[in-house]
Write a protein that holds these residues in place. Sequence first.
Motif, PDB file in Angstrom:
ATOM      1  N   MET A 152      -3.317  14.204   1.362  1.00 51.02           N
ATOM      2  CA  MET A 152      -3.957  12.908   1.556  1.00 51.02           C
ATOM      3  C   MET A 152      -2.972  11.766   1.389  1.00 51.02           C
ATOM      4  SD  MET A 152      -7.589  13.539  -0.422  1.00 51.02           S
ATOM      5  CE  MET A 152      -7.988  11.795  -0.327  1.00 51.02           C
ATOM      6  N   GLY A 153      -2.064  11.889   0.421  1.00 47.64           N
ATOM      7  CA  GLY A 153      -1.067  10.847   0.214  1.00 47.64           C
ATOM      8  C   GLY A 153      -0.128  10.714   1.396  1.00 47.64           C
ATOM      9  N   VAL A 154       0.326  11.863   1.925  1.00 44.37           N
ATOM     10  CA  VAL A 154       1.206  11.834   3.102  1.00 44.37           C
ATOM     11  C   VAL A 154       0.462  11.248   4.302  1.00 44.37           C
ATOM     12  CG1 VAL A 154       2.490  13.255   4.723  1.00 44.37           C
ATOM     13  CG2 VAL A 154       2.621  13.732   2.273  1.00 44.37           C
ATOM     14  N   ALA A 155      -0.813  11.645   4.463  1.00 44.61           N
ATOM     15  CA  ALA A 155      -1.601  11.108   5.570  1.00 44.61           C
ATOM     16  C   ALA A 155      -1.780   9.597   5.431  1.00 44.61           C
ATOM     17  CB  ALA A 155      -2.965  11.798   5.623  1.00 44.61           C
ATOM     18  N   LEU A 181      -0.653   6.800   8.139  1.00 42.47           N
ATOM     19  CA  LEU A 181      -1.579   5.809   8.670  1.00 42.47           C
ATOM     20  C   LEU A 181      -1.087   4.387   8.420  1.00 42.47           C
ATOM     21  CD1 LEU A 181      -5.023   7.388   7.706  1.00 42.47           C
ATOM     22  CD2 LEU A 181      -4.025   7.183   9.976  1.00 42.47           C
ATOM     23  N   ILE A 182      -0.487   4.163   7.265  1.00 43.76           N
ATOM     24  CA  ILE A 182       0.065   2.841   6.972  1.00 43.76           C
ATOM     25  C   ILE A 182       1.178   2.496   7.949  1.00 43.76           C
ATOM     26  CG2 ILE A 182       1.432   1.558   5.276  1.00 43.76           C
ATOM     27  CD1 ILE A 182      -0.198   3.009   3.097  1.00 43.76           C
ATOM     28  N   ALA A 183       2.062   3.469   8.208  1.00 42.48           N
ATOM     29  CA  ALA A 183       3.151   3.229   9.152  1.00 42.48           C
ATOM     30  C   ALA A 183       2.615   2.980  10.555  1.00 42.48           C
ATOM     31  CB  ALA A 183       4.108   4.414   9.149  1.00 42.48           C
ATOM     32  N   ALA A 184       1.607   3.764  10.969  1.00 39.77           N
ATOM     33  CA  ALA A 184       1.036   3.588  12.301  1.00 39.77           C
ATOM     34  C   ALA A 184       0.343   2.236  12.431  1.00 39.77           C
ATOM     35  CB  ALA A 184       0.048   4.717  12.588  1.00 39.77           C
ATOM     36  N   SER A 185      -0.384   1.827  11.398  1.00 41.23           N
ATOM     37  CA  SER A 185      -1.055   0.519  11.430  1.00 41.23           C
ATOM     38  C   SER A 185      -0.042  -0.611  11.479  1.00 41.23           C
ATOM     39  CB  SER A 185      -1.957   0.374  10.203  1.00 41.23           C
ATOM     40  OG  SER A 185      -2.940   1.383  10.171  1.00 41.23           O
ATOM     41  N   SER A 186       1.023  -0.477  10.707  1.00 33.11           N
ATOM     42  CA  SER A 186       2.070  -1.505  10.719  1.00 33.11           C
ATOM     43  C   SER A 186       2.711  -1.611  12.095  1.00 33.11           C
ATOM     44  CB  SER A 186       3.122  -1.179   9.656  1.00 33.11           C
ATOM     45  OG  SER A 186       4.149  -2.141   9.665  1.00 33.11           O
ATOM     46  N   ALA A 187       3.013  -0.465  12.706  1.00 38.17           N
ATOM     47  CA  ALA A 187       3.613  -0.470  14.042  1.00 38.17           C
ATOM     48  C   ALA A 187       2.674  -1.100  15.063  1.00 38.17           C
ATOM     49  CB  ALA A 187       3.972   0.955  14.455  1.00 38.17           C
ATOM     50  N   ALA A 188       1.374  -0.795  14.952  1.00 37.97           N
ATOM     51  CA  ALA A 188       0.410  -1.349  15.898  1.00 37.97           C
ATOM     52  C   ALA A 188       0.306  -2.866  15.768  1.00 37.97           C
ATOM     53  CB  ALA A 188      -0.959  -0.707  15.677  1.00 37.97           C
ATOM     54  N   LEU A 189       0.282  -3.364  14.540  1.00 38.64           N
ATOM     55  CA  LEU A 189       0.157  -4.806  14.336  1.00 38.64           C
ATOM     56  C   LEU A 189       1.425  -5.555  14.750  1.00 38.64           C
ATOM     57  CD1 LEU A 189      -1.777  -4.825  10.944  1.00 38.64           C
ATOM     58  CD2 LEU A 189      -2.633  -5.534  13.179  1.00 38.64           C
ATOM     59  N   LEU A 201       0.823  -1.210   0.000  1.00 35.55           N
ATOM     60  CA  LEU A 201       0.000   0.000   0.000  1.00 35.55           C
ATOM     61  C   LEU A 201       0.857   1.260   0.000  1.00 35.55           C
ATOM     62  CD1 LEU A 201      -2.753  -1.067   2.560  1.00 35.55           C
ATOM     63  CD2 LEU A 201      -2.936  -1.005   0.069  1.00 35.55           C
ATOM     64  N   ALA A 202       1.980   1.221   0.706  1.00 35.88           N
ATOM     65  CA  ALA A 202       2.851   2.397   0.760  1.00 35.88           C
ATOM     66  C   ALA A 202       3.430   2.719  -0.612  1.00 35.88           C
ATOM     67  CB  ALA A 202       3.978   2.157   1.768  1.00 35.88           C
ATOM     68  N   VAL A 203       3.811   1.713  -1.361  1.00 35.81           N
ATOM     69  CA  VAL A 203       4.355   1.952  -2.698  1.00 35.81           C
ATOM     70  C   VAL A 203       3.292   2.573  -3.600  1.00 35.81           C
ATOM     71  CG1 VAL A 203       5.287   0.833  -4.761  1.00 35.81           C
ATOM     72  CG2 VAL A 203       6.099   0.150  -2.510  1.00 35.81           C
ATOM     73  N   PHE A 204       2.064   2.088  -3.508  1.00 37.22           N
ATOM     74  CA  PHE A 204       0.996   2.673  -4.321  1.00 37.22           C
ATOM     75  C   PHE A 204       0.696   4.102  -3.884  1.00 37.22           C
ATOM     76  CE2 PHE A 204       0.243  -1.422  -6.129  1.00 37.22           C
ATOM     77  CZ  PHE A 204      -0.431  -1.169  -7.313  1.00 37.22           C
ATOM     78  N   ALA A 205       0.799   4.389  -2.589  1.00 36.12           N
ATOM     79  CA  ALA A 205       0.604   5.761  -2.133  1.00 36.12           C
ATOM     80  C   ALA A 205       1.699   6.668  -2.677  1.00 36.12           C
ATOM     81  CB  ALA A 205       0.587   5.800  -0.598  1.00 36.12           C
ATOM     82  N   LEU A 206       2.935   6.186  -2.705  1.00 36.55           N
ATOM     83  CA  LEU A 206       4.031   6.967  -3.276  1.00 36.55           C
ATOM     84  C   LEU A 206       3.824   7.189  -4.775  1.00 36.55           C
ATOM     85  CD1 LEU A 206       7.089   5.337  -1.463  1.00 36.55           C
ATOM     86  CD2 LEU A 206       6.188   7.643  -1.108  1.00 36.55           C
TER      87      LEU A 206
END
Length: 300
Positions: free
Chosen positions: A176-179, A183-191, A41-46
């Motif tokens: 929106m892309g930065v957000a 969110l992806i980084a925060a979700s990854s850290a949480a999991l 997902l991060a690559v697609f956001a970039l």
Amino acid sequence: MTGTLGRIRASFAEIEGTRIVPPTGFTASLTVLTSAAMAFLAVFALALLSATDRLADRWGAELARTATIRISAPEGQVGAQVDATLAILEQTPGVGSARAMSKEEQAALLAPWFGSNITLDTLPVPKLIEIVENDRGLDMDGLRLRLQGEVPGARLDDHTRWRQPLIDAAGRMRTMGVAAIVLIAASSAALVTLAASTALSANDQVLRVLRLIGARDVFVVRAFVRRYTLRALLGATAGTALATAIIALFPRNEGVESFLTSFGFRGWEWIWPLFVPPFAAATAFWATRFAAFRKLGEMT
């Protein structure tokens, strides 16, 4: 005797320390799959950010260097006012080129609304003159005042009302892309934190025994951090590789610039996906370290 006992305890702690992190199972699969999905997902956001910035820059630059003069006059005066306008533009500093658009070009502009079979002779369509600025720049206010005085039917449009909404939309898309990446980084850290905490709880008795025989918290934390960081790096590398391959296969049409055909990376932008796996590994490192120290603190 005391030294021998200490060496035995240290050796036992080292042996047990390599077993406190499950090499397989639910937590291992969760860490790898989560890291792979989040990297994908991060690559697609970039890629979305890159495509948005590229198109916004191109369209903004094109609109910033062009202007249009609309001439509305009685049918018998249109030609004379067009000639007068072109004569003024030839004398105006900052004008790189100026030309009157043909009927075919104007019909092509109206085709999306009126269809391709439109006949301009049946419609009161004003004559359009396209202006392209040179590097010196054009004094729009001065040109507008001169046209008002010498060519009453001419109206200058510098495309500000078209360019500014585009710039605003691009800025919001960038936000929106930065957000999304945050969110992806925060979700990854949480999991990852959840997976590490689950593994720590499952090995609660082993951790207590290790503490009793002298194992330090730093030793236990290092074992978990190393294992989960490597798992996150492995999963993120796989997810990044898959996303990059899919983006590379997107259709390209160099002749027509649209959002879909421009989606992806260009030139040096392909370096951005390379930062995703290390970033995922760093996120897993700090998340696991936090979870391990918190769990060991609860055991005291």
